[in-house]
Design an enzyme around this catalytic site. Structure first.
Site, PDB file in Angstrom:
ATOM      1  N   HIS A 522      40.262   1.349  -6.292  1.00  0.00           N
ATOM      2  CA  HIS A 522      40.437   0.486  -5.538  1.00  0.00           C
ATOM      3  C   HIS A 522      41.310   0.601  -5.708  1.00  0.00           C
ATOM      4  O   HIS A 522      43.149   0.127  -6.165  1.00  0.00           O
ATOM      5  CB  HIS A 522      40.277  -0.932  -6.002  1.00  0.00           C
ATOM      6  CG  HIS A 522      39.096  -1.475  -6.444  1.00  0.00           C
ATOM      7  ND1 HIS A 522      38.836  -1.777  -6.821  1.00  0.00           N
ATOM      8  CD2 HIS A 522      37.710  -0.212  -5.768  1.00  0.00           C
ATOM      9  CE1 HIS A 522      37.126  -1.564  -6.976  1.00  0.00           C
ATOM     10  NE2 HIS A 522      36.782  -0.244  -6.288  1.00  0.00           N
ATOM     11  N   ILE A 523      42.468   1.302  -5.067  1.00  0.00           N
ATOM     12  CA  ILE A 523      44.120   1.643  -4.601  1.00  0.00           C
ATOM     13  C   ILE A 523      44.478   1.217  -3.556  1.00  0.00           C
ATOM     14  O   ILE A 523      43.525   2.234  -2.400  1.00  0.00           O
ATOM     15  CB  ILE A 523      45.074   3.185  -4.865  1.00  0.00           C
ATOM     16  CG1 ILE A 523      43.887   4.213  -4.031  1.00  0.00           C
ATOM     17  CG2 ILE A 523      44.579   3.708  -5.959  1.00  0.00           C
ATOM     18  CD1 ILE A 523      44.555   5.432  -3.727  1.00  0.00           C
TER      19      ILE A 523
END
Lengths: 594, 230
Positions: A522-523
């Site tokens: 989850h960047i």
């Protein structure tokens, strides 16, 4: 490569889509249904479930997890990473902390399926925190900002994405009425989930009892794994989850975990207005000289030829970091400058901050960790968003705390009993005992955006075409360390309230971002949404402020990272955009926000 | 913990150290009874192969719970992996410049693909031990081997051109566990002994009818990708 002239020009299309993952599939389907001709360019291969996730080959931990079968070949391209402006970045040579997807379906093929709706304060973080705690509560170095879109506006689009995915869950708030067993903190939903929740597993039961004892509010994780046979709004049929234990890093051979393959592509690919070209890697978005209109894209095809695809609309639907890099190499928009704070492309890169607990149960406990799914678990939201008082912990943001059984796969997902040596005599004994007797809790935490956390182009390292790699400048900040302290305390209380526990340990992140150990993919950020071209790359419809016929989808739009897994919000933002394009843009192509 | 009688294992160790390219199965052990094929390493030379056999035997020794790395075929697994895209570095971004002195938290920064890292590290470790003990790793007594392994793990054995002996040790230990627990088709986990140790059912991957029985022992043993029962 970027300066070379294309050897070939394809016939013009209405829409060109860069990357056929979740957002590429959603937008292609919605726009083909609106009568447009869509060409999707995917740098990887086509990978239907029957090939990419066939049983029994799919049940192979070594090839999928250890050898990254479904992910990006790092040899061809990667990113570089450094902790601050003063140091030199080094390549992320092997996948570790986050995984980069490739091929049709992208990360949507091998995600876990956790599908959250954002909380209202996730979307209006700055104004809601100021309202509750005053302006001084926001750390000075933080650059958090409100989304230009509210939960109420996105509600029907969250619902559409859940219906497409066949999401299994328990509503906690139906039109303002709190429902027992669901999440009492969730924002009002117009309708329940399309499928009933997945079953509660052994670890989830223990966690649930402890949470209830403490007055907390456990509920089943909203999972895009169909709990029963299901047909979605596109007429695509999903099978029921059989808890096989091969979710994250794997495709779903049961056609149960939602992916573009299991929910959209069977209805999209046969459409005569849709064309998919695989092994076609876009290296540039072309614009006119005035830089106010995209003319198409340039890509390298499977023969290595440089091809120009002209189009009336360009939809940038690659993964977060690839979106940002493509804008930077195409020289679209002003790159963010951390010294002056000017510029927007690359701004507000964020990640996730995890705190966890490992619990060793009493002798005789049988967790059967191999029975599970990536999103099968029990969770509390009591320490997320504005659901609790932040003054005690003195930080902004929050975390959900979950007990999940994802598969107990023996190489990467097994624990050893406490006190077991790292290797050698006694290790086997500790491994055997730890296998059935260990459960863990994870607090998946939000991360604020900061002036010194951003993406630009690396001055040294390039991909296989000689194009600069994206460079991440990122490290944890005090706000997140304080979140870790607070969550560690909550985890300790929960562990102490659990039955059948022999011992437990709580782990929180200290020191630098460790890029070696998987945390989450989850960047976020880098092409963020906002209410003005001064503070953002895209408007509320994910339309470029600079180039009205360019739209940019995915978690690159998040101005900071919420605690929740991003895919639900990524899907809702795409459907919100699709509606505006169909209802307003197509009849009057131009800026949707003046 | 009860001391395990390791005399048979000792015999096995000596056989490995002195055999020429052969992995001799231990007769009389049920877990290895049917495993008679003799594996000839495809990548490692004799010195490297002897090192791998001896060190993996210490990493996962045989004990009262059953066979260790040797019986499970871990050396064969590692050797075979060296010639895959993983071993040759095709899964890694392998373009310079290299900064092997970068902070460990920034991940693998070696100038060598994994299979080259093995070659460079083993030769240097043996050279170091030759000077210190006048012996190579496989010829040391068990206690000294373990001492050397602890030094490797701590990063105190100097290796030229490699960030740290810890990097090599971690790679070796990771590959050893992979060989012990991955599907037998890769050459390790023979007779699914790693899976049986844990109670992992392998590639069954269907628990629809057991998900409603939390806390109950799962009744079936493992199957592998080839459909064989363990």
């Amino acid at each position: 490569m970027l300066t070379k002239k294309a050897q070939k020009t394809m016939p013009k299309t209405d829409v060109v889509v860069i990357g056929l993952g979740w957002t590429g599939a959603i937008m292609s389907k919605e726009l083909v249904d609106a009568g447009l001709k869509v060409v999707a360019l995917e740098r990887g291969d086509h990978r239907p479930t029957s090939e990419g996730a066939a049983y029994p080959g799919i049940a192979d931990e070594l090839s999928h997890v250890q050898r990254f079968r479904l992910f990006q070949r790092m040899k061809n391209s990667t990113v570089t990473i450094r902790y601050n402006d003063e140091s030199e970045a080094v390549p992320y040579r092997q996948l570790g902390s986050f995984y980069l997807g490739e091929h049709v379906g992208g990360c949507g093929f091998h995600w876990n399926g956790m599908t959250w709706r954002a909380l209202p304060e996730d979307l209006q973080i700055r104004s809601k925190y100021i309202e509750k705690y005053g302006e001084d509560f926001i750390p000075k170095e933080s650059t958090i900002q409100d989304y230009p879109v509210t939960y109420e506006e996105l509600e029907p689009h969250f619902e559409m994405f859940e219906n497409v995915c066949g999401t299994s869950g328990q509503a906690g708030n139906l039109n303002g009425k709190i429902i027992e067993g669901g999440n009492p903190f969730e924002s009002p939903r117009a309708n329940d989930y399309p499928n009933e929740p997945l079953k509660t597993l052994y670890s989830g039961n223990i966690f649930k009892n402890a949470a209830k004892k403490l007055g907390l509010h456990p509920f089943p994780i909203p999972a895009s794994n169909a709990s029963k046979p299901f047909t979605n709004p596109y007429g695509v049929r999903l099978g029921p989850c059989n808890y096989c234990g091969f979710c994250e890093d794997f495709g779903c051979y049961m056609y149960s975990k939602a992916s573009p393959q299991t929910t959209i592509l069977p209805a999209l690919i046969p459409d005569p207005n849709f064309e998919l070209r695989t092994q076609s890697e876009v290296i540039k978005i072309n614009t006119n000289d005035a830089k106010d209109r995209a003319t198409g894209v340039t890509y390298v095809d499977k023969n290595g030829d440089l091809v120009f695809q002209p189009a009336d609309m360009v939809l940038l639907c690659a993964f977060q970091i690839h979106n940002v890099r493509l804008l930077l190499v195409s020289k679209i928009g002003e790159p963010y400058n951390p010294q002056t704070g000017n510029g927007v492309v690359g701004k507000n890169f964020a990640y996730q901050y995890n705190t966890s607990a490992t619990i060793y149960l009493k002798e005789g406990a049988i967790n059967n960790p191999f029975i599970g799914a990536g999103a099968s678990g029990t969770v509390i939201d009591d320490f997320n968003g504005l659901n609790f008082d932040h003054r005690e912990g003195n930080f902004i943001g929050g975390a959900y705390i979950a007990a999940t059984n994802t598969g107990g796969r023996p190489i990467a997902q097994t624990h050893t009993a406490p006190g077991t040596p790292n290797w050698g005599a006694g290790w086997k004994q500790g491994k055997k005992e730890g296998y059935q007797r260990t459960i863990s809790l994870n607090a998946e935490g939000s991360v604020l955006s900061y002036k010194d956390a951003y993406i630009d182009l690396d001055p040294t390292y390039t991909d296989r075409f000689g194009i600069p790699l994206a460079r991440m400048t990122f490290n944890w900040h005090d706000n997140e360390y304080r979140q870790g302290d607070y969550m560690a305390k909550q985890l300790t209380k929960i562990c102490e309230a659990m039955e059948n526990v022999e011992s437990f340990s709580v782990q929180k992140i200290t020191g630098d971002w460790d890029t070696r150990n998987y945390q989450s993919t989850h960047i976020t950020g880098g092409a963020i949404t906002g209410d003005s071209p001064k503070n953002s790359v895209v408007n509320k419809y994910l339309q470029s402020w600079d180039i009205p016929n360019l739209f940019i989808y995915g978690a690159s739009a998040f101005p900071q990272n919420l605690s929740y897994n991003p895919t639900g919000l990524v899907g809702a933002l795409a459907y919100h955009s699709a509606k505006a394009i169909k209802e307003r843009y197509l009849s009057n192509p131009g800026p949707l926000v003046k | 913990m009860k001391k395990y009688d390791s005399s048979r294992r000792k015999f096995m160790q000596i056989s490995i150290a002195t055999s020429t390219m052969l992995l001799i199965p231990r007769a009389g052990f049920s877990q290895t009874q049917n495993h008679n094929e003799m594996y000839v390493p495809q990548f490692f030379n004799q010195e490297e192969w002897n090192f791998i056999c001896a060190i993996t035997d210490q990493l996962i020794p045989e004990d009262e719970l059953g066979g260790g790395a040797i019986a499970a075929g871990v050396p064969e697994f590692i050797d075979r992996q060296m010639l895959t895209d993983y071993g040759t570095g095709a899964l890694f971004y392998m373009s310079g410049p290299y900064h092997i002195d970068a902070l460990p938290t920034l991940g693998y920064q070696e100038q060598y693909a994994p299979n080259e890292l093995y070659q460079h590290a083993i030769a240097q470790i043996n050279h170091y031990l030759q000077q210190k003990y006048q012996k190579q790793f496989p010829d040391l007594d068990a206690e000294t081997q373990i001492l050397v392994m602890k030094e490797l793990e701590a990063g105190t054995i100097p290796l030229q051109g490699i960030s740290s002996s810890t990097t090599f040790f971690n790679l070796l230990w990771k590959n050893t566990q992979e060989g012990f627990f991955s599907d037998p088709k890769y050459g390790g986990n023979k007779q699914m002994m790693g899976w049986k140790l844990l109670g992992f059912p392998g590639a069954r991957a269907d628990f629809m009818d057991f998900v409603d029985k939390p806390g109950k022992p799962y009744p079936y043993g493992p199957v592998n990708l080839a459909g064989k029962r363990g």
